[in-house]
Write a protein that holds these residues in place. Structure first.
Motif, PDB file in Angstrom:
ATOM      1  N   ILE A  48     -37.902 -62.700   9.699  1.00  0.00           N
ATOM      2  CA  ILE A  48     -37.641 -64.110   9.406  1.00  0.00           C
ATOM      3  C   ILE A  48     -36.606 -64.672  10.375  1.00  0.00           C
ATOM      4  O   ILE A  48     -36.746 -65.797  10.883  1.00  0.00           O
ATOM      5  CB  ILE A  48     -37.173 -64.274   7.940  1.00  0.00           C
ATOM      6  CG1 ILE A  48     -38.312 -63.912   6.986  1.00  0.00           C
ATOM      7  CG2 ILE A  48     -36.686 -65.701   7.680  1.00  0.00           C
ATOM      8  CD1 ILE A  48     -37.900 -63.891   5.536  1.00  0.00           C
ATOM      9  N   SER A  49     -35.562 -63.892  10.651  1.00  0.00           N
ATOM     10  CA  SER A  49     -34.551 -64.331  11.608  1.00  0.00           C
ATOM     11  C   SER A  49     -35.149 -64.516  12.999  1.00  0.00           C
ATOM     12  O   SER A  49     -34.845 -65.494  13.698  1.00  0.00           O
ATOM     13  CB  SER A  49     -33.410 -63.314  11.654  1.00  0.00           C
ATOM     14  OG  SER A  49     -32.452 -63.649  12.624  1.00  0.00           O
ATOM     15  N   TRP A  50     -36.018 -63.603  13.412  1.00  0.00           N
ATOM     16  CA  TRP A  50     -36.653 -63.723  14.735  1.00  0.00           C
ATOM     17  C   TRP A  50     -37.537 -64.963  14.802  1.00  0.00           C
ATOM     18  O   TRP A  50     -37.539 -65.675  15.814  1.00  0.00           O
ATOM     19  CB  TRP A  50     -37.477 -62.469  15.012  1.00  0.00           C
ATOM     20  CG  TRP A  50     -38.211 -62.522  16.318  1.00  0.00           C
ATOM     21  CD1 TRP A  50     -37.718 -62.248  17.559  1.00  0.00           C
ATOM     22  CD2 TRP A  50     -39.586 -62.893  16.505  1.00  0.00           C
ATOM     23  NE1 TRP A  50     -38.700 -62.422  18.507  1.00  0.00           N
ATOM     24  CE2 TRP A  50     -39.850 -62.813  17.887  1.00  0.00           C
ATOM     25  CE3 TRP A  50     -40.603 -63.268  15.643  1.00  0.00           C
ATOM     26  CZ2 TRP A  50     -41.099 -63.094  18.411  1.00  0.00           C
ATOM     27  CZ3 TRP A  50     -41.853 -63.561  16.161  1.00  0.00           C
ATOM     28  CH2 TRP A  50     -42.087 -63.467  17.531  1.00  0.00           C
ATOM     29  N   LEU A  51     -38.300 -65.227  13.743  1.00  0.00           N
ATOM     30  CA  LEU A  51     -39.151 -66.408  13.724  1.00  0.00           C
ATOM     31  C   LEU A  51     -38.334 -67.690  13.862  1.00  0.00           C
ATOM     32  O   LEU A  51     -38.754 -68.644  14.530  1.00  0.00           O
ATOM     33  CB  LEU A  51     -39.959 -66.461  12.428  1.00  0.00           C
ATOM     34  CG  LEU A  51     -41.164 -65.526  12.299  1.00  0.00           C
ATOM     35  CD1 LEU A  51     -41.832 -65.710  10.946  1.00  0.00           C
ATOM     36  CD2 LEU A  51     -42.162 -65.754  13.424  1.00  0.00           C
ATOM     37  N   ALA A  52     -37.161 -67.719  13.247  1.00  0.00           N
ATOM     38  CA  ALA A  52     -36.355 -68.935  13.254  1.00  0.00           C
ATOM     39  C   ALA A  52     -35.581 -69.127  14.554  1.00  0.00           C
ATOM     40  O   ALA A  52     -35.285 -70.261  14.935  1.00  0.00           O
ATOM     41  CB  ALA A  52     -35.383 -68.923  12.071  1.00  0.00           C
ATOM     42  N   LEU A  53     -35.253 -68.025  15.248  1.00  0.00           N
ATOM     43  CA  LEU A  53     -34.308 -68.133  16.361  1.00  0.00           C
ATOM     44  C   LEU A  53     -34.883 -67.787  17.723  1.00  0.00           C
ATOM     45  O   LEU A  53     -34.246 -68.098  18.744  1.00  0.00           O
ATOM     46  CB  LEU A  53     -33.096 -67.217  16.099  1.00  0.00           C
ATOM     47  CG  LEU A  53     -32.321 -67.439  14.804  1.00  0.00           C
ATOM     48  CD1 LEU A  53     -31.214 -66.404  14.678  1.00  0.00           C
ATOM     49  CD2 LEU A  53     -31.748 -68.842  14.739  1.00  0.00           C
ATOM     50  N   ARG A  72     -37.024 -68.825  19.757  1.00  0.00           N
ATOM     51  CA  ARG A  72     -37.402 -69.832  20.743  1.00  0.00           C
ATOM     52  C   ARG A  72     -36.216 -70.588  21.329  1.00  0.00           C
ATOM     53  O   ARG A  72     -36.367 -71.259  22.351  1.00  0.00           O
ATOM     54  CB  ARG A  72     -38.371 -70.844  20.122  1.00  0.00           C
ATOM     55  CG  ARG A  72     -39.724 -70.255  19.773  1.00  0.00           C
ATOM     56  CD  ARG A  72     -40.672 -71.324  19.286  1.00  0.00           C
ATOM     57  NE  ARG A  72     -41.971 -70.771  18.936  1.00  0.00           N
ATOM     58  CZ  ARG A  72     -42.948 -70.554  19.806  1.00  0.00           C
ATOM     59  NH1 ARG A  72     -42.779 -70.848  21.075  1.00  0.00           N
ATOM     60  NH2 ARG A  72     -44.088 -70.043  19.403  1.00  0.00           N
ATOM     61  N   TRP A  73     -35.037 -70.468  20.705  1.00  0.00           N
ATOM     62  CA  TRP A  73     -33.957 -71.329  21.180  1.00  0.00           C
ATOM     63  C   TRP A  73     -32.577 -70.680  21.175  1.00  0.00           C
ATOM     64  O   TRP A  73     -31.717 -71.076  21.951  1.00  0.00           O
ATOM     65  CB  TRP A  73     -33.892 -72.609  20.340  1.00  0.00           C
ATOM     66  CG  TRP A  73     -33.546 -72.378  18.896  1.00  0.00           C
ATOM     67  CD1 TRP A  73     -34.382 -72.033  17.882  1.00  0.00           C
ATOM     68  CD2 TRP A  73     -32.246 -72.478  18.312  1.00  0.00           C
ATOM     69  NE1 TRP A  73     -33.713 -71.898  16.709  1.00  0.00           N
ATOM     70  CE2 TRP A  73     -32.395 -72.184  16.928  1.00  0.00           C
ATOM     71  CE3 TRP A  73     -30.982 -72.793  18.807  1.00  0.00           C
ATOM     72  CZ2 TRP A  73     -31.319 -72.180  16.044  1.00  0.00           C
ATOM     73  CZ3 TRP A  73     -29.909 -72.799  17.921  1.00  0.00           C
ATOM     74  CH2 TRP A  73     -30.082 -72.498  16.557  1.00  0.00           C
ATOM     75  N   HIS A  74     -32.328 -69.679  20.350  1.00  0.00           N
ATOM     76  CA  HIS A  74     -30.962 -69.168  20.255  1.00  0.00           C
ATOM     77  C   HIS A  74     -30.738 -68.022  21.229  1.00  0.00           C
ATOM     78  O   HIS A  74     -31.621 -67.213  21.486  1.00  0.00           O
ATOM     79  CB  HIS A  74     -30.656 -68.710  18.822  1.00  0.00           C
ATOM     80  CG  HIS A  74     -29.198 -68.506  18.568  1.00  0.00           C
ATOM     81  ND1 HIS A  74     -28.604 -67.268  18.530  1.00  0.00           N
ATOM     82  CD2 HIS A  74     -28.205 -69.402  18.360  1.00  0.00           C
ATOM     83  CE1 HIS A  74     -27.319 -67.405  18.295  1.00  0.00           C
ATOM     84  NE2 HIS A  74     -27.046 -68.679  18.174  1.00  0.00           N
TER      85      HIS A  74
END
Length: 287
Positions: free
Chosen positions: A270-275, A277-279
């Motif tokens: 879930i963390s990878w999906l959220a971050l 592309r940009w973090h």
């Protein structure tokens, strides 16, 4: 004019081979990240098997891998319902902690005086051992399952709260000033600036809270001493210990470990999906 035949014939071949293949590198990296842990686990199991065979230790002291695997299969009808109870309590407490932690964090950052007044209460709940307050929770909770849920919630709540508060307070003040310059309201600033900027902190709290929720669910069941058909894996651990059924004890421990790994894998995904592309923490770099 330079003759074109002066160029070495193998140069285009070398130049083509010098071009990196990022897809192949990613595949090799993924294969290594999957293979190496399994190799290490396999070596540990072989060492365990060799020690049991060579030392002659009795199975009621240390069973071998085959005995544990056999108990895992034969006792599945007993352990699987207990696993479901522990899983349900863990995920319910984690979801409640997510809602409560994020909501309370948003409430705290609205004013410095609100944070000074209410944040110490959350700290007190965190530093008080859940084993110490579980008898009170068992007295006032309407049921044992609700008491276990409250205990697990209290443990998972604070990491999410503290990380979320830190994330909401770490927003670039220049961006906040820009939102104020364009006349954005407090809720617009919260929705479009502060919450997206706090995502990395929230994901860290999610990963920590997931593991702590499982630990708290097991510890709370130990403290509650619940038994019967609706009990979780903690009771099955105690039952196997009292009956000296050590293979079942190891099988229950293996279930808890696999559940913890699954929770960590889900929260990390879930963390990878959220971050990703940009973090900066999730971006792939070439060097």
């Amino acid at each position: 004019m330079r003759d074109q035949t002066d160029t070495p014939p193998q140069l285009p071949y070398l130049a083509a081979n010098a071009i990196p293949n990022p897809a192949g590198a990613r595949h090799r990296d993924l294969a290594l990240r999957i293979t190496i842990p399994f190799l290490v686990i396999g070596m540990l199991i072989l060492i365990w098997y060799a020690y049991v065979k060579l030392s002659g230790v009795p199975p009621y002291i240390l069973p071998g891998p085959a005995a544990v695997a056999n108990a895992f299969v034969t006792d599945w009808g007993t352990l699987a319902p207990a696993l479901w109870v522990t899983t349900k309590i863990t995920f319910l407490s984690l979801m409640l902690a997510l809602v409560g932690g994020v909501g309370f964090a948003i409430f705290l950052v609205q004013s410095r005086w609100i944070e000074l007044a209410f944040y110490p209460l959350a700290v007190i709940l965190q530093v008080t051992p859940v084993v110490a307050i579980s008898p009170l929770i068992l007295i006032y909770a309407p049921s044992t399952q609700m008491a276990l849920l409250i205990c697990a919630f209290l443990v998972a709540f604070f990491p999410i709260l503290s990380n979320m508060v830190q994330g909401l307070k770490s927003v670039d003040h220049n961006l906040i000033n820009l939102f104020e310059l364009y006349g954005a309201s407090r809720w617009q600033t919260l929705l479009f600036l502060k919450l997206p900027a706090a995502q990395p902190y929230f994901m860290t709290g999610l990963r920590i809270g997931g593991g702590l929720a499982l630990i708290a669910a097991v510890v709370a069941e130990f403290a509650a001493g619940s038994a019967g058909a609706g009990s979780g894996l903690a009771f099955r651990l105690l039952e196997a210990q009292y009956r000296l059924n050590i293979p079942r004890l190891f099988a229950a421990l293996l279930m808890l470990s696999l559940l913890g790994v699954a929770i960590f894998a889900v929260t990390s995904f879930i963390s990878w999906l959220a971050l990703h592309r940009w973090h900066e923490s999730s971006l792939k770099r070439e060097n």
